[in-house]
Scaffold this active site. Structure first.
Site, PDB file in Angstrom:
ATOM      1  N   SER A   1       0.819  -1.282   0.083  1.00 54.48           N
ATOM      2  CA  SER A   1       0.133   0.020  -0.036  1.00 54.48           C
ATOM      3  C   SER A   1       0.858   1.061  -0.094  1.00 54.48           C
ATOM      4  CB  SER A   1      -0.903   0.022   1.378  1.00 54.48           C
ATOM      5  OG  SER A   1      -1.986  -0.947   1.105  1.00 54.48           O
TER       6      SER A   1
ATOM      7  N   ASP B   1      -8.993  -3.883   2.840  1.00 45.12           N
ATOM      8  CA  ASP B   1      -7.736  -4.689   2.702  1.00 45.12           C
ATOM      9  C   ASP B   1      -7.694  -5.719   3.980  1.00 45.12           C
ATOM     10  OD1 ASP B   1      -5.046  -5.082   1.788  1.00 45.12           O
ATOM     11  OD2 ASP B   1      -4.502  -4.028   3.716  1.00 45.12           O
TER      12      ASP B   1
ATOM     13  N   HIS C   1      -1.432  -9.639  -0.970  1.00 50.35           N
ATOM     14  CA  HIS C   1      -2.087  -8.929  -1.905  1.00 50.35           C
ATOM     15  C   HIS C   1      -1.796  -9.679  -3.302  1.00 50.35           C
ATOM     16  CE1 HIS C   1      -0.835  -4.886   0.267  1.00 50.35           C
ATOM     17  NE2 HIS C   1      -1.939  -5.726   0.845  1.00 50.35           N
TER      18      HIS C   1
HETATM   19 MG    MG Z   1      -4.498   1.669   3.104  1.00 51.31          MG
HETATM   20 ZN    ZN Z   2      -2.931  -4.993   2.834  1.00 52.28          ZN
END
Ligand code: MG
Ligand code: ZN
Length: 352
Positions: free
Chosen positions: A74, A246, A315
């Site tokens: 991120s 997330d 991810h």
């Molecule tokens: Mg974030």
């Molecule tokens: Zn993440």
């Protein structure tokens, strides 16, 4: 001039004003952290087969790879979106060679626009940090908090108060913010009371709770920010993050993801309502990356659920969706690099 010539000019001006592409005055940039197409659709199914996102007719894809990795984190993902460059995973607002790069928020501020950040995590976390801080590593959250003092951001709302007042260096950044004319809000009731001026809304010590426990924190903080920022005659740039989509997907918990997705969509509704009324606001919505490699071999619209299959706890490198609405929205269709947003936004807002 003859009457005929005047008429001709009038018609010409009318034609020009109709055909020239309208430019936005304000930009609201929304990031769903970890929000891939599967997260959007799973949320849609859970929400009775509909989301406000369906109203966005300009749709594209963003390539999220970073400078040094097929799969971004991120920090590098946020820096690409904010600063127009691909950098190393973990880096905040810096080029791969560790030199600082100006973010779109800083550029907007330098051009006299109002600016804001609204998130459902600590304001020092990687995504918001990417818009305002310059640090070699995302873990340096006390340094990131201090970077907020180096800017003139008008409004920031999220968690992370401890990084401002319980610091190793002994500085009390809350006092320093007050000295810079910020109104300090320690909870959402205090945030909602602020109608103008500069606002530091640090509503929790660490991260705000996950849904449903944090209630309407994100949509309400968004309404407060829009209401304050709209008074700037030159316009504004506001970044909003649905931070915890997330986290639900790191946990491979699709119901967690859906609750966060629906909260993010509710926030989008607030912004869309504002933009429709205002007519000069461009909304861009995307993700920094996908999380979990989520897919759904089956599901039930009747029950509002999908059978979630996750392929990773981290991810994934797949492209993520982009949605746009308002003047300039057509610039955000088709495939694009995650590092292409800053320049496009700066051009549309005529920033120098
Ligand atoms: Mg974030
Ligand atoms: Zn993440």
């Amino acid at each position: 001039m003859s009457k005929k010539t005047i008429l001709l000019f009038t018609v010409l001006l009318l034609v020009l004003s109709v055909t020239a592409a309208p430019k936005p005055k304000n930009v609201v940039f929304l990031i769903g952290d970890g929000m891939g197409i599967a997260q959007v659709y799973a949320g849609m199914v859970a929400n009775g087969n509909t989301l406000t996102l369906e109203q966005f007719k300009h749709v594209g894809f963003s390539k999220t790879y970073s400078y040094d990795n097929f799969t971004t984190d991120s920090a590098a993902g946020g820096t690409a979106l904010s600063s127009g460059i691909k950098t190393r995973n973990g880096m905040i607002g810096m080029n791969p060679d560790s030199t600082k790069v100006e973010t779109i928020l800083e550029q907007a501020d330098r051009n006299g626009l109002a600016t804001g950040i609204v998130v459902s995590c600590a304001v020092t976390h990687a995504t918001p940090a990417s818009y305002i801080a310059h640090q070699i590593n995302r873990g340096m959250e006390e340094e990131i908090a201090a970077d907020f003092l180096k800017t003139d951001v008008d409004v920031f709302i999220g968690g992370g108060r401890k990084y401002f007042e319980k610091r190793k260096d002994g500085r009390n950044l809350i006092d320093e913010l007050k000295a810079k004319d910020y109104q300090i809000a320690n909870n959402m009731d205090e945030v909602k009371k602020v109608k103008s001026g500069k606002l530091a809304g640090l509503v929790t010590d660490g991260h705000p709770a996950a849904m449903p426990d944090r209630g309407d924190m994100l949509p309400d903080a968004t309404s407060t920010a829009l209401n304050i920022l709209k008074s700037n005659k030159k316009g504004f740039f506001l970044m909003i993050e649905g931070s915890q989509i997330d986290w639900g997907n790191h946990s491979n918990d699709v119901e967690f993801s859906n609750r966060e997705m629906i909260d993010f969509d509710k926030t989008i509704s607030k912004v869309l309502e504002f933009a429709k009324k205002d007519g000069k606001t461009l909304i861009i919505i995307t993700a920094d990356h996908e999380t979990g490699g989520l897919t759904m071999p089956s599901g039930s619209l009747e029950k509002g659920e999908v059978k979630a299959k996750y392929t990773t706890g981290g991810h994934s490198g797949i492209v993520v969706p982009v949605f746009a609405f308002g003047p300039g929205a057509e610039e955000f269709t088709g495939f694009m690099e995650n590092s292409s947003f800053k320049e496009k936004i700066a051009k549309l807002l005529k920033l120098k």
